[in-house]
Design a protein around this motif. Structure first.
Motif, short mmCIF file in Angstrom:
data_model
loop_
_atom_site.label_atom_id
_atom_site.label_comp_id
_atom_site.label_asym_id
_atom_site.label_seq_id
_atom_site.Cartn_x
_atom_site.Cartn_y
_atom_site.Cartn_z
N UNK A 39 -22.50 -15.34 -49.50
CA UNK A 39 -23.20 -14.45 -50.54
C UNK A 39 -23.03 -12.94 -49.71
N UNK A 40 -23.17 -13.00 -48.64
CA UNK A 40 -23.13 -11.61 -47.70
C UNK A 40 -21.63 -11.18 -47.85
N UNK A 41 -20.72 -11.83 -47.66
CA UNK A 41 -19.45 -11.57 -47.59
C UNK A 41 -18.83 -11.02 -48.91
N UNK A 42 -19.26 -12.03 -49.81
CA UNK A 42 -18.74 -11.51 -51.33
C UNK A 42 -19.33 -10.38 -51.63
N UNK A 43 -20.59 -9.87 -51.08
CA UNK A 43 -21.18 -8.61 -51.61
C UNK A 43 -20.32 -7.40 -50.89
N UNK A 44 -19.49 -7.75 -49.98
CA UNK A 44 -19.02 -6.57 -49.27
C UNK A 44 -17.70 -6.02 -50.42
N UNK A 45 -17.46 -4.78 -50.45
CA UNK A 45 -16.56 -4.38 -51.37
C UNK A 45 -14.98 -5.11 -51.15
N UNK A 46 -14.47 -5.31 -52.01
CA UNK A 46 -13.11 -5.98 -51.90
C UNK A 46 -11.98 -5.31 -50.88
N UNK A 47 -11.71 -4.14 -50.69
CA UNK A 47 -11.12 -3.89 -49.89
C UNK A 47 -11.25 -3.93 -48.40
N UNK A 48 -12.71 -3.96 -48.02
CA UNK A 48 -12.98 -4.03 -46.66
C UNK A 48 -13.57 -5.53 -46.48
N UNK A 49 -13.36 -6.42 -47.57
CA UNK A 49 -13.89 -7.78 -47.51
C UNK A 49 -13.17 -8.82 -46.21
N UNK A 50 -11.87 -8.64 -46.20
CA UNK A 50 -11.16 -9.60 -45.30
C UNK A 50 -11.63 -9.53 -44.01
N UNK A 51 -11.84 -8.27 -43.38
CA UNK A 51 -12.40 -8.09 -41.99
C UNK A 51 -13.76 -8.72 -41.84
N UNK A 52 -14.56 -8.43 -42.76
CA UNK A 52 -15.91 -9.02 -42.74
C UNK A 52 -15.55 -10.54 -42.82
N UNK A 53 -15.08 -11.15 -43.31
CA UNK A 53 -14.74 -12.66 -43.60
C UNK A 53 -14.30 -13.01 -41.85
N UNK A 54 -13.40 -12.33 -41.39
CA UNK A 54 -12.83 -12.49 -40.11
C UNK A 54 -13.85 -12.47 -39.04
N UNK A 55 -14.76 -11.37 -39.20
CA UNK A 55 -15.94 -11.22 -38.16
C UNK A 55 -16.87 -12.10 -38.37
N UNK A 56 -17.11 -12.72 -39.45
CA UNK A 56 -18.15 -14.00 -39.50
C UNK A 56 -17.47 -15.29 -38.97
N UNK A 67 -26.66 -14.32 -37.31
CA UNK A 67 -25.47 -14.17 -38.00
C UNK A 67 -25.54 -13.55 -39.23
N UNK A 68 -26.38 -14.02 -40.08
CA UNK A 68 -26.77 -13.38 -41.40
C UNK A 68 -27.11 -11.99 -41.25
N UNK A 69 -28.03 -11.74 -40.46
CA UNK A 69 -28.38 -10.10 -40.20
C UNK A 69 -27.38 -9.34 -39.70
N UNK A 70 -26.39 -9.83 -39.11
CA UNK A 70 -25.08 -8.99 -38.60
C UNK A 70 -24.18 -8.93 -39.59
N UNK A 71 -24.09 -9.82 -40.54
CA UNK A 71 -23.19 -9.67 -41.68
C UNK A 71 -23.78 -8.97 -42.73
N UNK A 72 -25.12 -9.01 -42.88
CA UNK A 72 -25.69 -8.15 -43.77
C UNK A 72 -25.38 -6.53 -43.51
N UNK A 73 -25.58 -6.24 -42.08
CA UNK A 73 -25.34 -4.96 -41.59
C UNK A 73 -23.90 -4.24 -41.92
N UNK A 74 -23.04 -5.29 -41.69
CA UNK A 74 -21.39 -4.88 -42.01
C UNK A 74 -21.24 -4.72 -43.40
N UNK A 75 -21.90 -5.46 -44.28
CA UNK A 75 -21.85 -5.30 -45.68
C UNK A 75 -22.47 -3.96 -46.29
N UNK A 76 -23.51 -3.66 -45.66
CA UNK A 76 -24.11 -2.35 -45.94
C UNK A 76 -23.43 -1.21 -45.67
N UNK A 77 -22.64 -1.43 -44.60
CA UNK A 77 -21.71 -0.07 -44.10
C UNK A 77 -20.55 0.06 -44.78
N UNK A 78 -20.01 -1.20 -45.44
CA UNK A 78 -18.99 -1.07 -46.40
C UNK A 78 -19.20 -0.72 -47.70
#
Length: 413
Positions: free
Chosen positions: A121-138, A161-172
């Motif tokens: 859910x956190x990865x899918x909430x990341x904007x599409x152009x920046x999502x692949x790297x968030x997925x790789x980071x997870x 891990x979820x808190x880290x992904x949420x911060x990356x999502x918010x930055x994206x």
């Protein structure tokens, strides 16, 4: 009103009759070609934990599973009883508790499935152009956790891990919506500073995660320069949270010791946090076997020694135990909820975090209040040893000034 043919009861009384589950189990065993040997014990397991109607409903569902063409091995049956979605269903929870308690099957991976859904859910909430790297980071965080488990070191928890992904999502989201940047390579130090300025209190935590993330993407040649290099937290390293004033502490103490309408769970968590610096996790995982009724002591978390209970704390504990006894449960924990009374799992983290909502204060604030008082009154090393904490974690509560009212009054010479 129609009466039951066998027992002469009306429909309402028959629905509540305690023998209904056993009669349903006998009918199910007679209908099956090869009855499972554990059916009778499982019905006894259901009868003491559920009402007659709920137990009969689960027995009927179990009968449909036992009567299909699939194997009736406990592990296979447990997997088929699970429902898709957030909850795996009451029957699956009952089967899991029964099978694992008797060593017939392994526990399910329900917690891992829910954590995977939260990460997705956190990865899918990341904007599409920046999502692949968030997925790789997870995926890299999960691989690091597997290596830590194999090496015997401390692995990251799901919440970390979820808190880290949420911060990356918010930055994206911040980069695409506010800075109009659709590529991680365009991120610079000014973007990082602007993002950290949106939540000043979370600056240190966010910066730690962002440094970790940009080290990862730089190793993959996504960015050439780490934009977090040279950025500092610029915040005090000591404790900067809120505490409870003495007058409010007195009001809360009277509420939890003399209040009639106060829930026992609220009184127990509040008293232990205010007087004994207990965390919500320590209270949530407190077992009945951790109590010593002779010496009036309890074992909290990883503390090296039993914690002596004062009369107010012991009274709140007895109220909580009486509330647990009214639920007729064999759950080993002291805090038992309506959901956990039929199993052996502790209360959820969300439930414990909202216990003190009626009094308007959080468990962390109460614990911080007690820790700040202990550290500034006693030796911090002794406090760390008594509470089972690291000395570095205790020192942040040490004040950087001296209270002149606590200094001995020396006569003028």
């Amino acid at each position: 009103m129609r009466r039951h043919a066998g027992l002469g009861l009306c429909s309402a009384c028959w629905q509540k009759h305690p023998d209904r589950p056993f009669i349903a189990a006998e009918n199910l065993a007679a209908r099956l070609v090869d009855p499972v040997p554990w059916l009778g014990d499982f019905v006894d397991h259901l009868a003491v934990r559920h009402c007659a109607s709920r137990a009969c409903t689960m027995i009927s569902t179990l009968g449909r599973l036992l009567d299909d063409e699939h194997p009736n091995h406990p592990q296979a049956l447990l997997d088929r009883a699970r429902r898709p979605g957030r909850s795996m269903g009451s029957l699956a929870r009952a089967l899991e508790g029964f099978f694992t308690q008797r060593g017939l099957a392994l526990p399910t991976d329900q917690a891992q499935r829910l954590a995977a859904v939260r990460r997705r859910r956190r990865i899918d909430a990341t904007p599409l152009p920046l999502r692949p790297q968030a997925q790789a980071f997870a995926e890299s965080l999960l691989r690091a956790r597997e290596r830590a488990l194999k090496a015997g070191t401390l692995p990251r928890t799901d919440s970390t891990i979820e808190a880290a992904l949420a911060i990356v999502r918010d930055l994206a989201r911040f980069l695409t919506a506010t800075r109009n940047k659709q590529d991680w390579a365009l991120t610079d130090v000014h973007d990082i500073e602007a993002f950290l300025a949106t939540m000043p209190k979370a600056r240190q935590r966010r910066l730690t995660v962002l440094r970790q993330y940009f080290r990862f993407v730089r190793s993959r040649k996504v960015v050439l320069v780490d934009p977090t290099r040279g950025v500092t937290a610029k915040g005090p390293s000591g404790f900067s949270g809120t505490t409870v004033a003495v007058d409010q502490q007195r009001q809360l103490f009277r509420r939890w010791t003399t209040g009639i309408d106060t829930h026992p769970h609220e009184a127990l968590l509040g008293i232990l946090a205010l007087l004994h610096a207990a965390s919500s996790s320590e209270v949530r995982l407190l077992h009945v076997n951790d109590l010593d009724p002779i010496n009036h002591t309890i074992r909290l978390g990883k503390r090296p020694h039993p914690v002596p209970m004062d009369p107010a704390s012991w009274s709140a504990l007895q109220r909580c135990l009486a509330h647990r006894a009214d639920q007729h449960t064999d759950n080993p924990h002291v805090i038992v909820t309506r959901i956990t009374k039929t199993g052996r799992a502790p209360a959820s983290t969300a439930y414990v975090s909202h216990i003190l909502d009626p009094c308007g204060v959080s468990p962390r604030t109460l614990r911080s209040t007690r820790l700040a008082d202990l550290v500034n009154t006693l030796d911090p090393k002794l406090v760390a040893a008594a509470l089972g904490m690291d000395p570095e974690g205790v020192m942040i509560y040490l004040a950087d000034h001296v209270d002149e009212q606590r200094l001995p009054q020396c006569p003028n010479t």
